[in-house]
Write a protein that holds these residues in place. Sequence first.
Motif, PDB file in Angstrom:
ATOM      1  N   THR A  94      17.481   2.731 -10.586  1.00 25.51           N
ATOM      2  CA  THR A  94      16.172   3.377 -10.523  1.00 25.51           C
ATOM      3  C   THR A  94      16.240   4.804 -11.034  1.00 25.51           C
ATOM      4  O   THR A  94      15.359   5.255 -11.781  1.00 25.51           O
ATOM      5  N   ALA A  95      17.281   5.529 -10.638  1.00 28.62           N
ATOM      6  CA  ALA A  95      17.445   6.905 -11.106  1.00 28.62           C
ATOM      7  C   ALA A  95      17.550   6.953 -12.619  1.00 28.62           C
ATOM      8  O   ALA A  95      16.995   7.848 -13.272  1.00 28.62           O
ATOM      9  N   ILE A  96      18.237   5.986 -13.212  1.00 30.35           N
ATOM     10  CA  ILE A  96      18.390   5.939 -14.670  1.00 30.35           C
ATOM     11  C   ILE A  96      17.065   5.605 -15.334  1.00 30.35           C
ATOM     12  O   ILE A  96      16.665   6.241 -16.313  1.00 30.35           O
ATOM     13  N   ALA A  97      16.368   4.595 -14.809  1.00 35.07           N
ATOM     14  CA  ALA A  97      15.095   4.203 -15.418  1.00 35.07           C
ATOM     15  C   ALA A  97      14.067   5.316 -15.325  1.00 35.07           C
ATOM     16  O   ALA A  97      13.294   5.554 -16.267  1.00 35.07           O
ATOM     17  N   LEU A  98      14.046   6.008 -14.202  1.00 32.13           N
ATOM     18  CA  LEU A  98      13.100   7.113 -14.034  1.00 32.13           C
ATOM     19  C   LEU A  98      13.550   8.374 -14.755  1.00 32.13           C
ATOM     20  O   LEU A  98      12.759   9.295 -14.939  1.00 32.13           O
ATOM     21  N   THR A  99      14.820   8.449 -15.146  1.00 28.06           N
ATOM     22  CA  THR A  99      15.473   9.660 -15.665  1.00 28.06           C
ATOM     23  C   THR A  99      15.335  10.808 -14.669  1.00 28.06           C
ATOM     24  O   THR A  99      14.929  11.909 -15.001  1.00 28.06           O
ATOM     25  N   LEU A 100      15.696  10.526 -13.417  1.00 34.78           N
ATOM     26  CA  LEU A 100      15.592  11.527 -12.362  1.00 34.78           C
ATOM     27  C   LEU A 100      16.428  12.759 -12.673  1.00 34.78           C
ATOM     28  O   LEU A 100      17.554  12.653 -13.178  1.00 34.78           O
ATOM     29  N   LEU A 101      15.888  13.908 -12.353  1.00 38.78           N
ATOM     30  CA  LEU A 101      16.662  15.140 -12.448  1.00 38.78           C
ATOM     31  C   LEU A 101      17.840  15.071 -11.487  1.00 38.78           C
ATOM     32  O   LEU A 101      17.791  14.388 -10.466  1.00 38.78           O
ATOM     33  N   ASP A 103      19.117  17.905 -10.018  1.00 35.56           N
ATOM     34  CA  ASP A 103      18.794  18.868  -8.966  1.00 35.56           C
ATOM     35  C   ASP A 103      17.360  18.624  -8.517  1.00 35.56           C
ATOM     36  O   ASP A 103      16.413  18.767  -9.302  1.00 35.56           O
ATOM     37  N   ASN A 104      17.213  18.232  -7.251  1.00 38.99           N
ATOM     38  CA  ASN A 104      15.885  17.978  -6.689  1.00 38.99           C
ATOM     39  C   ASN A 104      15.132  16.902  -7.455  1.00 38.99           C
ATOM     40  O   ASN A 104      13.920  17.013  -7.686  1.00 38.99           O
ATOM     41  N   GLY A 105      15.842  15.845  -7.846  1.00 37.89           N
ATOM     42  CA  GLY A 105      15.159  14.711  -8.441  1.00 37.89           C
ATOM     43  C   GLY A 105      14.208  14.059  -7.458  1.00 37.89           C
ATOM     44  O   GLY A 105      13.186  13.490  -7.836  1.00 37.89           O
ATOM     45  N   ILE A 106      14.542  14.149  -6.173  1.00 39.89           N
ATOM     46  CA  ILE A 106      13.682  13.646  -5.101  1.00 39.89           C
ATOM     47  C   ILE A 106      13.292  14.807  -4.195  1.00 39.89           C
ATOM     48  O   ILE A 106      14.151  15.538  -3.700  1.00 39.89           O
ATOM     49  N   THR A 107      12.007  15.019  -4.020  1.00 40.80           N
ATOM     50  CA  THR A 107      11.494  15.947  -3.005  1.00 40.80           C
ATOM     51  C   THR A 107      10.484  15.177  -2.160  1.00 40.80           C
ATOM     52  O   THR A 107       9.879  14.205  -2.626  1.00 40.80           O
ATOM     53  N   TYR A 108      10.274  15.597  -0.926  1.00 48.03           N
ATOM     54  CA  TYR A 108       9.426  14.807  -0.028  1.00 48.03           C
ATOM     55  C   TYR A 108       8.779  15.687   1.031  1.00 48.03           C
ATOM     56  O   TYR A 108       9.199  16.829   1.276  1.00 48.03           O
ATOM     57  N   GLN A 109       7.773  15.105   1.677  1.00 46.55           N
ATOM     58  CA  GLN A 109       7.099  15.759   2.795  1.00 46.55           C
ATOM     59  C   GLN A 109       6.723  14.681   3.807  1.00 46.55           C
ATOM     60  O   GLN A 109       6.121  13.663   3.452  1.00 46.55           O
ATOM     61  N   VAL A 110       7.094  14.881   5.082  1.00 46.96           N
ATOM     62  CA  VAL A 110       6.723  13.945   6.140  1.00 46.96           C
ATOM     63  C   VAL A 110       5.263  14.190   6.491  1.00 46.96           C
ATOM     64  O   VAL A 110       4.872  15.300   6.869  1.00 46.96           O
ATOM     65  N   LEU A 124       5.635   9.223   4.415  1.00 51.47           N
ATOM     66  CA  LEU A 124       6.117  10.336   3.591  1.00 51.47           C
ATOM     67  C   LEU A 124       5.399  10.350   2.248  1.00 51.47           C
ATOM     68  O   LEU A 124       5.033   9.297   1.706  1.00 51.47           O
ATOM     69  N   GLN A 125       5.250  11.558   1.713  1.00 56.12           N
ATOM     70  CA  GLN A 125       4.885  11.721   0.303  1.00 56.12           C
ATOM     71  C   GLN A 125       6.162  12.070  -0.448  1.00 56.12           C
ATOM     72  O   GLN A 125       6.834  13.048  -0.133  1.00 56.12           O
ATOM     73  N   VAL A 126       6.507  11.247  -1.449  1.00 57.64           N
ATOM     74  CA  VAL A 126       7.754  11.420  -2.187  1.00 57.64           C
ATOM     75  C   VAL A 126       7.428  11.740  -3.640  1.00 57.64           C
ATOM     76  O   VAL A 126       6.602  11.066  -4.267  1.00 57.64           O
ATOM     77  N   ASN A 127       8.072  12.786  -4.165  1.00 53.56           N
ATOM     78  CA  ASN A 127       7.938  13.165  -5.574  1.00 53.56           C
ATOM     79  C   ASN A 127       9.206  12.764  -6.316  1.00 53.56           C
ATOM     80  O   ASN A 127      10.313  13.154  -5.932  1.00 53.56           O
ATOM     81  N   TYR A 128       9.038  11.976  -7.382  1.00 55.66           N
ATOM     82  CA  TYR A 128      10.140  11.587  -8.254  1.00 55.66           C
ATOM     83  C   TYR A 128      10.072  12.510  -9.474  1.00 55.66           C
ATOM     84  O   TYR A 128       9.218  12.333 -10.350  1.00 55.66           O
ATOM     85  N   ASN A 129      10.959  13.502  -9.521  1.00 50.71           N
ATOM     86  CA  ASN A 129      10.944  14.508 -10.583  1.00 50.71           C
ATOM     87  C   ASN A 129      11.876  14.056 -11.698  1.00 50.71           C
ATOM     88  O   ASN A 129      13.082  13.933 -11.491  1.00 50.71           O
ATOM     89  N   THR A 130      11.331  13.804 -12.874  1.00 46.62           N
ATOM     90  CA  THR A 130      12.080  13.136 -13.935  1.00 46.62           C
ATOM     91  C   THR A 130      12.248  14.021 -15.163  1.00 46.62           C
ATOM     92  O   THR A 130      11.501  14.979 -15.365  1.00 46.62           O
ATOM     93  N   ASN A 131      13.208  13.652 -15.986  1.00 48.55           N
ATOM     94  CA  ASN A 131      13.434  14.360 -17.248  1.00 48.55           C
ATOM     95  C   ASN A 131      12.408  14.002 -18.302  1.00 48.55           C
ATOM     96  O   ASN A 131      12.042  14.854 -19.118  1.00 48.55           O
ATOM     97  N   MET A 161      10.677   2.501  -4.408  1.00 51.42           N
ATOM     98  CA  MET A 161       9.313   2.819  -4.852  1.00 51.42           C
ATOM     99  C   MET A 161       8.433   1.686  -4.341  1.00 51.42           C
ATOM    100  O   MET A 161       8.852   0.523  -4.323  1.00 51.42           O
ATOM    101  N   PRO A 162       7.231   1.995  -3.948  1.00 53.51           N
ATOM    102  CA  PRO A 162       6.365   0.913  -3.431  1.00 53.51           C
ATOM    103  C   PRO A 162       6.200  -0.228  -4.425  1.00 53.51           C
ATOM    104  O   PRO A 162       6.128  -1.396  -4.031  1.00 53.51           O
ATOM    105  N   GLU A 163       6.176   0.098  -5.726  1.00 53.81           N
ATOM    106  CA  GLU A 163       5.966  -0.932  -6.741  1.00 53.81           C
ATOM    107  C   GLU A 163       7.106  -1.945  -6.809  1.00 53.81           C
ATOM    108  O   GLU A 163       6.962  -3.034  -7.363  1.00 53.81           O
TER     109      GLU A 163
END
Length: 762
Positions: A94-101, A103-110, A124-131, A161-163
Amino acid sequence: MRSLKIAIILLLLAAIIGCTPGGEVLEVEETPEPTLTLPAPQVFITPAPDVNAAVDAFMEAWRVDDYSGMYRQLSEGSRAALTEEDFIARYNQTAIALTLLFDNGITYQVLSRTTEPNSAVASLQVNYNTNLFGTLTRQLEIPLVREGDGWRVEWHDGLIMPELAGGNQLEIVRQSTPRGAIYASNGAPLAAQADAVAIGFTPGNLNDSLMSLFYNTMASLTIYQVDEIREMLEAAHPLDYVSLGEATQAEINAHLSALSSLTGVYLTSYSSRFYFDGGLAPQTVGHLSYISSEDLDRYLRMGYSPNERFGATGLELAFEDVLAGERGATLYLKDANGQILSKLGERPASPGQSITTTIEPGLQYRLQQSLGDFRGAIVVIEVDTGRVRAIVSNPQFDPNLFDINNQNFVYAQNPYNVPNDPVFNRATNGQYPLGSVFKIVSMAAALETGTFGEYDQIYCDHSIVACGNVLTDWTLEKDVPPSGTLTLPEGLMRSCNPWFYVIGEELMAAGRPDALIDMALGFGLGVPTGVEVAEQPGNIPAQVTTCEQNVQLAIGQGEMTVTPLQVAAFIAAVANGGTLYRPSLIDAIGPEEGTPTLTFTPEETGSLPVSDVNLTIIQTAMREVITNARGTAHRQLATMRYRPYGKTGTAQNPFGISHAWFAGYSQVNNPDRPDIAVVVLLENAGEGSEMAAPVFRRAISLYFSGNTDIGWVLPWEAYPYVVASPTPYPTNTPVPTNTPFPTETPVPTETPIGGDVDEPEE
């Protein structure tokens, strides 16, 4: 109960006995009932596990790619249903397909949580921060179950990911981008996509009657001259394949008639990023490498394609993002059967920008051919701007040999494994003692502190006692007379070691132990220059604690080291009146067609801590090094047609023969041809005056003559640009007719009227 019965019996007996004849009743004292005391009940409270802490631990492990740590926080049932290896693979894919960063590729808030005695759910709200696709935001519902003393995650695919719930998958389709080219200052390509041809031959299959045609054709197509090709042929087995190099398809087409007549010559076409002329300034321009299996996942997350090459060294590495452009890709969601369900993200590709360097290709090529078999470096830099006009590191390597599309790749030895490490950039990363060239710095310190003046004198003998030790001059080793009484400028001209031992000793005696160090730092030594490629800072000691250390530093020995580029930068500052410029290799950056996004502007980085008066004294002494009959570079440079200034240097080396230095500059004042500083270093070559100074002469002569004046034939050359063979060939060996640049007969050196030329220094 037994006590109660006894008490009743006693009371009855007392009543009977207690009745007197007179009818009086005797009083019997009643025994009190014992009191029973029960302990207070103890209440034990077991706190409920913290749901937020469990969620944070799971998400923080995800944020730093600690998939094993995430797996350890799954419930027993989740771990029983999925191995750790499969769990890690799913998150990694998943990290490869999304091209996650990274540093802080995943950030979240409860957002919220609900808790039951044995279960909980965190929203949670999850942010997938990608290249490549920006930030994708999703809401996750994380179920937890209470096990033992803590909460564990009840895992399913939708928590990635929910999908992805129900076995859906992500797929990335990548788009390649054309890599930007690298050009010389005149627009000639140094590295660009091209149709190329790998060239080689087998000696046993050559036609003996066509050897002259073979030699001249191969010399025309490669960097080798006829004698060099002959040596390669004679050293090979008749059935060996001898790799000669590469040429463009256009160059091959220009020689098709000759090539069609030759047997034993092999031409293999390929199309790839091509480094022209066998690689001009290959350590500085750099080369590309393939992604290793160990690094593949990391590069895929950055958006690279699996078979893509990346900048490994030099400008190719330093400007990787600029040259590679913006990679494009489309992110799809597919079901378990591989059918596309939706497109989750997209970024169009844009081509890389190209770089125009400051390197003059004709000058660079000829200087690369000039160092023979020596390890060493040459730096040519404009004194008033910092533009690097040539930067040579020897030995050389062919950057085309890193390309598996090149047939010669199969037969070539990995340049990283070749003796003397040709990929190492000695001009920017080589750190050497500077030897007597450092005396320029020491002279500046003596003048600026007032320890000595222009007209102070000492007797420069074969030896001197300094700091209680007997220290010698180079004249003793060379078995020539002592230099005699010298002023301070004459001490530099003559490179008199005793003069500079005295400077080091007197600075210590005057309570100025940091004067040499401060002056060296003020000249830009001991710190990076700021050039665009990787460099080393050298070393200037933080302090000297003994007189012995200071006298060694005064002659450029001891713990101090510098890079040739640093020396070129401060020599340029001496030439221009004291301004230090950042050396630059970049003239412009921009698209192939259109307005540049960056153009060169000279950048001042400081000023020499030397007054105008004292700087003039130093300049005059550097001129005397060449013009004075006793100057250490007079023999080699006095007849130059372009006005030079300089300083010889021979740096002692504890691991072998001394290193040869020459550092100097021109003062031609040609409005169409800026003056330059030139620094030459030859490792383990001996005397700077004998070995490095002639290379300085060639560099200056080529630069100002439009590459027609070679200066002189160098001490190790049979003729210009060809190293003399240990076993000379017969005198009728023809000079190749395809020599790519004109040569000239060296002007003989005349002994000046009024005195003999002394031997060179040290």
